[in-house]
Design a protein around this motif. Sequence first.
Motif, mmCIF file in Angstrom:
data_model
loop_
_atom_site.group_PDB
_atom_site.id
_atom_site.type_symbol
_atom_site.label_atom_id
_atom_site.label_comp_id
_atom_site.label_asym_id
_atom_site.label_seq_id
_atom_site.Cartn_x
_atom_site.Cartn_y
_atom_site.Cartn_z
ATOM 1 N N TYR A 1 0.740 -1.277 -0.103
ATOM 2 C CA TYR A 1 0.117 0.012 -0.068
ATOM 3 C C TYR A 1 0.884 1.133 -0.086
ATOM 4 O O TYR A 1 0.398 2.347 -0.702
ATOM 5 N N THR A 2 1.979 1.118 0.770
ATOM 6 C CA THR A 2 2.925 2.425 0.970
ATOM 7 C C THR A 2 4.500 2.035 0.582
ATOM 8 O O THR A 2 4.818 0.874 0.772
ATOM 9 N N PRO B 1 6.576 2.375 2.982
ATOM 10 C CA PRO B 1 7.068 1.481 4.341
ATOM 11 C C PRO B 1 6.704 0.138 4.073
ATOM 12 O O PRO B 1 7.418 -0.947 4.471
ATOM 13 N N ASP B 2 5.571 -0.081 3.450
ATOM 14 C CA ASP B 2 5.064 -1.373 3.257
ATOM 15 C C ASP B 2 6.062 -2.363 2.444
ATOM 16 O O ASP B 2 6.319 -3.410 2.810
ATOM 17 N N PHE B 3 6.560 -1.473 1.394
ATOM 18 C CA PHE B 3 7.461 -2.181 0.515
ATOM 19 C C PHE B 3 8.662 -2.395 1.189
ATOM 20 O O PHE B 3 9.221 -3.924 1.238
ATOM 21 N N THR B 4 9.256 -1.720 1.665
ATOM 22 C CA THR B 4 10.553 -1.915 2.473
ATOM 23 C C THR B 4 10.441 -3.215 3.602
ATOM 24 O O THR B 4 11.560 -3.675 3.969
ATOM 25 N N GLU B 5 9.418 -2.943 4.393
ATOM 26 C CA GLU B 5 9.260 -3.988 5.406
ATOM 27 C C GLU B 5 8.922 -5.318 4.792
ATOM 28 O O GLU B 5 9.810 -6.384 5.190
ATOM 29 N N PRO C 1 6.731 10.163 -2.548
ATOM 30 C CA PRO C 1 5.984 9.095 -1.941
ATOM 31 C C PRO C 1 4.572 9.329 -2.698
ATOM 32 O O PRO C 1 3.950 8.530 -3.004
ATOM 33 N N HIS C 2 4.262 10.623 -3.191
ATOM 34 C CA HIS C 2 2.840 10.783 -3.789
ATOM 35 C C HIS C 2 3.058 10.370 -5.391
ATOM 36 O O HIS C 2 2.030 10.022 -5.835
ATOM 37 N N VAL C 3 4.126 10.292 -5.831
ATOM 38 C CA VAL C 3 4.046 9.417 -7.137
ATOM 39 C C VAL C 3 4.104 8.104 -7.063
ATOM 40 O O VAL C 3 3.242 7.323 -7.776
ATOM 41 N N LEU C 4 4.882 7.618 -6.106
ATOM 42 C CA LEU C 4 5.049 6.130 -5.998
ATOM 43 C C LEU C 4 3.767 5.595 -5.750
ATOM 44 O O LEU C 4 3.384 4.346 -6.210
ATOM 45 N N VAL C 5 3.025 6.127 -4.829
ATOM 46 C CA VAL C 5 1.699 5.392 -4.355
ATOM 47 C C VAL C 5 0.899 5.379 -5.447
ATOM 48 O O VAL C 5 -0.186 4.592 -5.498
#
Length: 488
Positions: free
Chosen positions: A102-103, A105-109, A242-246
């Motif tokens: 979703y975000t 931080p979700d990806f890195t975790e 972040p607003h582009v990647l989401v």
Amino acid sequence: MNPAVGLVALVVVAVATAVIGFYGLRISRTTGDFYVASRTVKPWWNASAIGGEYLSAASFLGVAGLILLSGTDALWFPVGYTAGYLMLLLFVAAPLRRSGAYTIPDFTEARLDSRAVRRVTSLVVVVVGWLYIVPQLHGAALTIRISTGLPAWVGSVAVVVIVCLTVVAGGMRSITFVQAFQYWLKLTALAVPVLFLIFTLAGTGDHAAAPAAVNPTGLAPAGPYQNISLLVALLFGTLGLPHVLVRFYTNPDGHSARRTTLIVLGLLSVFYLFPTAYGLLGRMFAPELARSGQADAVVLLLPGQFIGGTAGDLLSALVVAGAFAAFLSTTSGLVVSLAGVISQDVLDGSVRGFRLAAVIAALVPLGFAFMTDSLALAGSVGLVFAFTASTVCPVLLLGIWWRGLTDAGAIAGMVTGGILCGGAMVSGSLLGAAGTPFWLAQPAAWSVPAAFAVMVSVSLATRKRIPRTMARVMTRLHTPERPLVTER
């Protein structure tokens, strides 16, 4: 321009934004709708929305102002802003969509199987978002002051109120409709007046280029280091916004994410023709704007200066409407992305938590905007790109393409890049533009390589910390999906 006309333009944009946003509320019911529009946004619609949120105050006002001030040196901004999307297309768009996160931080975790990495990434994403929102609020303050004569703070407050209403109402699905509309409004608001200006100046022959047009401010041209560092910041910084990647999480699959990025490249290329034209026209026919400290207002002031009467007022009103749409759309995208991070990491991750997080995400930068001032919108946003390129970009690129990345390496690299680039930004603000060394004014050339080097070296030294889930996650990132039938 007539203040009443400017006020009407702002009200019309605000009402249109609210109406479209509340339309999105009718079909925003689930958590997936609020966070990623249930991953059902089609490429053309998503590309328009990305163009809407990416083309910020720096693009609408700042690029023209910098071209007025610096001439060809400032052309690196539109080139870098657009070329950054080519980097997204090649290295990030499809794998990031396949991650299922979703975000960021979700990806890195998920990639590094580490809550600590998630917490550090969340902190960095929030800092980046807040740093990026502040110039939007400065641009809104400038636009309100020039177009209506109202106090500058009214513009900042109006943007925050409207954004909070639309984001809280419908989340990502609602904002997608708003931002797609605002891209085409911004393009029209720049294209129509500048074409009138060109035809008017070419047809009358009454306006000779000013003698100081070659260099209206007398500033020395930027050297190779400054240009290279700026390009590094813009190319790599785009990968970590972040607003582009989401936005790529809202595509149905990786195939549509790539198609979206290709369309965005075309939309951005067309858009940046017009701020460039405004800057060149201002440099030729209105260099006094540069000497009077009104470079960022060149887009707002040129139509009324050379096209008088009702036509001039209407064209100026169109430009004001487009500028306000730029601040609203970019701030909306940033607030949505930050609300997702804050809600999941601090609150309960529910729709109610998302709404509360959206209000927090908008109010904090409003406080910073009241305490600061910016007269170089594109330049200040360029520093945010440098910070993003030094923190989020390395962990994203290495996380997608290098199996050897570890949680310790990711944290060390992000902290190093954040300290180096953030320290340069703080030092520059304390020393002032005149007293800041060129290598501090443009830190990306050394802060980005340093972040990558630390991330790689610490990961190599901590090979035993490579997560057991690495192979499974990497397979998911790089295994192409079959395009959906509806995408053909």
